[in-house]
Scaffold this active site. Structure first.
Site, PDB file in Angstrom:
ATOM      1  N   LYS A  47       0.807  -1.207   0.000  1.00 53.48           N
ATOM      2  CA  LYS A  47       0.000   0.000   0.000  1.00 53.48           C
ATOM      3  C   LYS A  47       0.851   1.273   0.000  1.00 53.48           C
ATOM      4  O   LYS A  47       0.381   2.337  -0.363  1.00 53.48           O
ATOM      5  CB  LYS A  47      -0.883   0.030   1.269  1.00 53.48           C
ATOM      6  CG  LYS A  47      -1.856  -1.109   1.411  1.00 53.48           C
ATOM      7  CD  LYS A  47      -2.594  -0.952   2.770  1.00 53.48           C
ATOM      8  CE  LYS A  47      -3.457  -2.151   3.043  1.00 53.48           C
ATOM      9  NZ  LYS A  47      -4.023  -2.112   4.396  1.00 53.48           N
ATOM     10  N   GLY A  48       2.069   1.162   0.495  1.00 53.32           N
ATOM     11  CA  GLY A  48       2.865   2.330   0.839  1.00 53.32           C
ATOM     12  C   GLY A  48       3.059   3.352  -0.262  1.00 53.32           C
ATOM     13  O   GLY A  48       3.213   4.543  -0.005  1.00 53.32           O
ATOM     14  N   GLU A 105       8.019   3.625  -5.787  1.00 50.32           N
ATOM     15  CA  GLU A 105       8.042   3.092  -4.418  1.00 50.32           C
ATOM     16  C   GLU A 105       8.103   4.223  -3.397  1.00 50.32           C
ATOM     17  O   GLU A 105       8.615   5.307  -3.688  1.00 50.32           O
ATOM     18  CB  GLU A 105       9.259   2.172  -4.225  1.00 50.32           C
ATOM     19  CG  GLU A 105       8.961   0.707  -4.446  1.00 50.32           C
ATOM     20  CD  GLU A 105       8.121   0.080  -3.318  1.00 50.32           C
ATOM     21  OE1 GLU A 105       7.362   0.794  -2.632  1.00 50.32           O
ATOM     22  OE2 GLU A 105       8.229  -1.131  -3.149  1.00 50.32           O
ATOM     23  N   ASP A 106       7.603   3.935  -2.200  1.00 51.68           N
ATOM     24  CA  ASP A 106       7.724   4.901  -1.106  1.00 51.68           C
ATOM     25  C   ASP A 106       9.085   4.804  -0.439  1.00 51.68           C
ATOM     26  O   ASP A 106       9.681   5.824  -0.082  1.00 51.68           O
ATOM     27  CB  ASP A 106       6.594   4.720  -0.084  1.00 51.68           C
ATOM     28  CG  ASP A 106       6.472   3.282   0.404  1.00 51.68           C
ATOM     29  OD1 ASP A 106       6.876   2.364  -0.334  1.00 51.68           O
ATOM     30  OD2 ASP A 106       5.975   3.077   1.520  1.00 51.68           O
ATOM     31  N   ASP A 109      14.244  -0.401   1.686  1.00 49.50           N
ATOM     32  CA  ASP A 109      14.807  -0.800   2.978  1.00 49.50           C
ATOM     33  C   ASP A 109      15.913  -1.823   2.684  1.00 49.50           C
ATOM     34  O   ASP A 109      17.038  -1.446   2.357  1.00 49.50           O
ATOM     35  CB  ASP A 109      13.661  -1.380   3.830  1.00 49.50           C
ATOM     36  CG  ASP A 109      14.031  -1.548   5.279  1.00 49.50           C
ATOM     37  OD1 ASP A 109      15.172  -1.953   5.559  1.00 49.50           O
ATOM     38  OD2 ASP A 109      13.211  -1.275   6.176  1.00 49.50           O
ATOM     39  N   LYS A 137      16.617   3.987   2.678  1.00 48.31           N
ATOM     40  CA  LYS A 137      17.413   3.698   3.880  1.00 48.31           C
ATOM     41  C   LYS A 137      18.666   2.949   3.428  1.00 48.31           C
ATOM     42  O   LYS A 137      18.783   1.728   3.613  1.00 48.31           O
ATOM     43  CB  LYS A 137      16.613   2.821   4.856  1.00 48.31           C
ATOM     44  CG  LYS A 137      15.638   3.568   5.717  1.00 48.31           C
ATOM     45  CD  LYS A 137      15.079   2.633   6.791  1.00 48.31           C
ATOM     46  CE  LYS A 137      14.038   3.331   7.638  1.00 48.31           C
ATOM     47  NZ  LYS A 137      13.408   2.426   8.614  1.00 48.31           N
ATOM     48  N   ASP A 165       3.339   3.446   7.038  1.00 49.14           N
ATOM     49  CA  ASP A 165       2.510   3.251   8.231  1.00 49.14           C
ATOM     50  C   ASP A 165       3.299   2.697   9.402  1.00 49.14           C
ATOM     51  O   ASP A 165       4.403   2.173   9.245  1.00 49.14           O
ATOM     52  CB  ASP A 165       1.389   2.255   7.923  1.00 49.14           C
ATOM     53  CG  ASP A 165       1.907   0.821   7.804  1.00 49.14           C
ATOM     54  OD1 ASP A 165       2.889   0.609   7.058  1.00 49.14           O
ATOM     55  OD2 ASP A 165       1.358  -0.075   8.459  1.00 49.14           O
ATOM     56  N   ARG A 171      -0.489   6.574   7.527  1.00 42.47           N
ATOM     57  CA  ARG A 171      -0.228   6.643   6.076  1.00 42.47           C
ATOM     58  C   ARG A 171      -0.693   7.985   5.507  1.00 42.47           C
ATOM     59  O   ARG A 171      -0.179   8.447   4.502  1.00 42.47           O
ATOM     60  CB  ARG A 171      -0.968   5.518   5.335  1.00 42.47           C
ATOM     61  CG  ARG A 171      -0.441   4.118   5.584  1.00 42.47           C
ATOM     62  CD  ARG A 171      -1.041   3.163   4.568  1.00 42.47           C
ATOM     63  NE  ARG A 171      -0.945   1.762   4.973  1.00 42.47           N
ATOM     64  CZ  ARG A 171       0.099   0.972   4.750  1.00 42.47           C
ATOM     65  NH1 ARG A 171       1.154   1.437   4.144  1.00 42.47           N
ATOM     66  NH2 ARG A 171       0.095  -0.289   5.140  1.00 42.47           N
TER      67      ARG A 171
HETATM   68  C1  PRP Z   1       7.405  -1.422   2.277  1.00 42.90           C
HETATM   69  C2  PRP Z   1       7.613  -0.496   1.086  1.00 42.90           C
HETATM   70  C3  PRP Z   1       8.313  -1.361   0.081  1.00 42.90           C
HETATM   71  C4  PRP Z   1       9.053  -2.375   0.938  1.00 42.90           C
HETATM   72  C5  PRP Z   1      10.502  -2.034   0.975  1.00 42.90           C
HETATM   73  O1  PRP Z   1       6.224  -2.135   2.123  1.00 42.90           O
HETATM   74  O2  PRP Z   1       6.390  -0.008   0.605  1.00 42.90           O
HETATM   75  O3  PRP Z   1       7.413  -2.006  -0.789  1.00 42.90           O
HETATM   76  O4  PRP Z   1       8.520  -2.292   2.265  1.00 42.90           O
HETATM   77  O5  PRP Z   1      11.191  -2.946   1.808  1.00 42.90           O
HETATM   78  P1  PRP Z   1      12.423  -3.798   1.276  1.00 42.90           P
HETATM   79  O6  PRP Z   1      13.346  -2.871   0.560  1.00 42.90           O
HETATM   80  O7  PRP Z   1      13.041  -4.328   2.563  1.00 42.90           O
HETATM   81  O8  PRP Z   1      11.908  -4.899   0.413  1.00 42.90           O
HETATM   82  P2  PRP Z   1       5.574  -2.993   3.321  1.00 42.90           P
HETATM   83  O9  PRP Z   1       5.994  -4.412   3.209  1.00 42.90           O
HETATM   84  O10 PRP Z   1       5.868  -2.317   4.635  1.00 42.90           O
HETATM   85  O11 PRP Z   1       4.029  -2.939   3.001  1.00 42.90           O
HETATM   86  P3  PRP Z   1       3.066  -1.660   2.825  1.00 42.90           P
HETATM   87  O12 PRP Z   1       3.568  -0.907   1.636  1.00 42.90           O
HETATM   88  O13 PRP Z   1       1.705  -2.248   2.602  1.00 42.90           O
HETATM   89  O14 PRP Z   1       3.148  -0.841   4.103  1.00 42.90           O
END
Ligand code: PRP
Length: 197
Positions: A47-48, A105-106, A109, A137, A165, A171
């Site tokens: 969703k992010g 992407e938001d 990580d 990050k 979130d 969000r």
């Molecule tokens: C977050 C974000 C990316 C992902 C990045 O989504 O939106 O899609 O994590 O992480 P990574 O680089 O470690 O793969 P999340 O899984 O938190 O779900 P959401 O978007 O529904 O909050």
């Protein structure tokens, strides 16, 4: 929702609404030039990325196709995830063969989500696959991701807002902020107490 509305939950603001708008405008200008006449498809992972996709798609000056995907997210995946753990929950509803794709992407990580998604779209025959991520990050990367349109590099802190979130809240904050640590530590303690009671 603004920081002032939830001040007691917030440690400090990390990226302001204005900084987000400036970055998205600069990026949109580049993208509009790079993809002129190319029938661009923007793909966001729910969703992010919903806020970032909405803002970027409105800021470009070319028509774009907008598509969403949903992928599996495991509890604790931030420390244990590997590429093989990622599964599609809701796939794209269209053929990507021969298409120019921009993944929106938001946050990056570990990098596993984007690494997996770029490879998956290329394997399906996309003509090109590039990435825009609002936040990065960098210190948390476990795999390398090539990001053509980079966003703000942020420290390894618990951030919420503009799509991001904590436990499905925040969000709809219009900027990026660091959550007070007692916010999530309290909840973790309550959950642990619940588990053991
Ligand atoms: C977050 C974000 C990316 C992902 C990045 O989504 O939106 O899609 O994590 O992480 P990574 O680089 O470690 O793969 P999340 O899984 O938190 O779900 P959401 O978007 O529904 O909050």
């Amino acid at each position: 929702m603004r920081i002032a509305d939830i001040q007691s939950h917030i440690d400090h603001e990390l990226v302001s609404k204005q900084q987000i708008e400036d970055l998205i405008q600069r990026t949109a200008t580049r993208i509009s030039g790079d993809y002129q006449g190319k029938n661009l498809m923007m793909v966001a992972v729910l969703k992010g990325a919903f806020n970032t996709l909405a803002a970027l798609s409105q800021a470009v000056t070319i028509p774009v196709q907008i598509e969403f995907m949903s992928i599996s997210s495991y509890p604790g995946r931030k420390t244990t995830v590997s590429e093989g753990d990622i599964e599609i929950r809701m796939d794209l509803g269209c053929d990507v063969r021969g298409r120019h794709i921009l993944i929106v992407e938001d946050i990056i990580d570990s990098g596993y989500t984007l690494h997996w998604l770029v490879n998956m779209l290329r394997s399906r025959g996309a003509a090109s696959v590039e990435v825009f991520a609002l936040l990065d990050k960098k210190v948390r990367h476990e795999v390398e991701v090539e990001v053509k349109y980079p966003g703000y590099v942020i420290p390894d802190e618990f951030v919420v807002g503009f799509g991001l979130d904590y436990d499905e809240r925040y969000r709809n904050l219009d900027s990026i902020a660091v959550l007070k640590s007692d916010e999530y530590l309290d909840q973790e303690q309550n959950q642990n107490q619940g588990k053991h009671s």
